[in-house]
Design an enzyme around this catalytic site. Structure first.
Site, short mmCIF file in Angstrom:
data_model
loop_
_atom_site.label_atom_id
_atom_site.label_comp_id
_atom_site.label_asym_id
_atom_site.label_seq_id
_atom_site.Cartn_x
_atom_site.Cartn_y
_atom_site.Cartn_z
N SER A 166 0.82 -1.21 0.00
CA SER A 166 0.00 0.00 0.00
C SER A 166 0.86 1.26 0.00
O SER A 166 0.46 2.27 -0.57
CB SER A 166 -0.97 -0.01 1.18
OG SER A 166 -0.28 -0.13 2.41
N GLU A 167 2.03 1.21 0.64
CA GLU A 167 3.00 2.31 0.52
C GLU A 167 4.42 1.82 0.61
O GLU A 167 4.71 0.80 1.26
CB GLU A 167 2.79 3.38 1.61
CG GLU A 167 1.75 4.43 1.30
CD GLU A 167 0.43 4.15 1.98
OE1 GLU A 167 -0.53 4.91 1.74
OE2 GLU A 167 0.36 3.16 2.72
N THR A 168 5.30 2.56 -0.04
CA THR A 168 6.74 2.42 0.12
C THR A 168 7.30 3.78 0.50
O THR A 168 6.92 4.81 -0.07
CB THR A 168 7.40 1.92 -1.19
OG1 THR A 168 6.92 0.61 -1.48
CG2 THR A 168 8.91 1.88 -1.06
N PHE B 171 -8.92 1.74 0.85
CA PHE B 171 -7.84 2.60 0.34
C PHE B 171 -7.77 2.55 -1.19
O PHE B 171 -6.71 2.31 -1.76
CB PHE B 171 -6.51 2.16 0.96
CG PHE B 171 -5.34 3.05 0.69
CD1 PHE B 171 -5.46 4.42 0.61
CD2 PHE B 171 -4.08 2.48 0.53
CE1 PHE B 171 -4.35 5.22 0.36
CE2 PHE B 171 -2.97 3.26 0.28
CZ PHE B 171 -3.10 4.65 0.20
#
Length: 273
Positions: free
Chosen positions: A44-46, A203
């Site tokens: 979902s995020e880096t 999300f």
């Protein structure tokens, strides 16, 4: 070539929590390269550390777009640094503002949010329709609000655990709804007890159906509870169980500081999740 580390945040089990990519040496990467890495990693995020110094600049990319702040990737990055340089305090410069993070000897990280705010949610007919919820599903004791502590989240509380468990929404319609209102996630909440909550965070803005642990939303939710007059200093959030990736997030509210503190563990993932 940048090295991508993989950590699970808000858990002590690599099979739980929210996976985050971490790039500690991203100073030579441009926006396109960071976006491409985030898309390839697929989490979902880096997080990308783009500089050195007492205040370290960091940027966050989902597989689809850059986001101003990400709590679980911040926790993962702080723990990754602490494993290499030792515990202590790190200050990250994010697009939302400076975020101090303290990592203790047990590699548990506590971030301090930027200054939060809470505002009215407005008319809810569209979003309830998108979620396939009815007004009767809402908990009147926890009214809808938009809360911010680095990113904007719409908080919707349901009266039953079953309603929370049965998440089935229109992805494209919710994406459009959220983009139109500058929302990062929806914080869907069920209160188990006065200080224990279960949460889920759709999300679609990040290109994923649901986030298994959302530190930014947890901080915003702390601000939301304070706005409602909640005085308990510590709140526990359970997230990710419905996805098979249980997460545990601790939210701390201090009477002498409007900012919200969010704590959790993070552990390396030895192979892509």
């Amino acid at each position: 070539m940048a090295t991508v580390l993989r950590y699970a945040a808000f858990t002590s089990d690599p099979a739980g929590g929210n996976p985050a990519g971490v790039v500690l040496d991203a100073g030579g990467l441009d926006d396109a390269a960071m976006q491409a890495i985030a898309a390839e990693v697929g989490y979902s995020e880096t997080a990308f550390l783009t500089g050195e110094g007492d205040v370290r600049p960091v940027r966050y990319f989902s597989p689809k777009a850059e986001v101003p702040f990400c709590g679980h990737a911040t926790v993962a990055t702080a723990v990754a640094l602490a494993e290499r340089t030792g515990p202590g305090e790190i200050v990250f410069a994010t697009q939302a503002g400076e975020v101090p993070v303290t990592v203790d000897d047990n590699l548990r990280a506590t971030l301090t949010s930027v200054e939060p705010y809470v505002e009215p949610a407005g008319e809810l007919g569209d979003v309830l329709d998108i979620l396939r919820w009815s007004p009767d599903d809402l908990d009147p004791a926890l009214p809808p609000r938009i809360a911010y502590a680095g990113a904007r989240h719409l908080v919707l509380s349901t009266a039953t655990r079953q309603r929370l468990a049965d998440l089935d929404y229109d992805f494209d319609r919710l994406l459009a709804y959220m983009l139109d209102r500058d929302l990062t996630t929806l914080q869907l909440v069920w209160r188990e007890s006065p200080a224990v909550f279960h949460v889920r965070d759709p999300f679609p803005v990040g290109g994923v159906v649901e986030d298994p642990a959302t530190g930014a939303a947890a901080a915003a939710f702390g601000a939301y509870l304070r706005e409602l007059g909640e005085s308990r200093p510590t709140i526990t959030l359970h997230q990710g169980a419905d996805l098979g990736r249980p997460s545990l997030i601790t939210v701390e509210l201090r009477p002498d500081d409007n900012r919200v503190r969010v704590s959790g563990n993070a552990v390396p993932i030895t192979a892509p999740a």
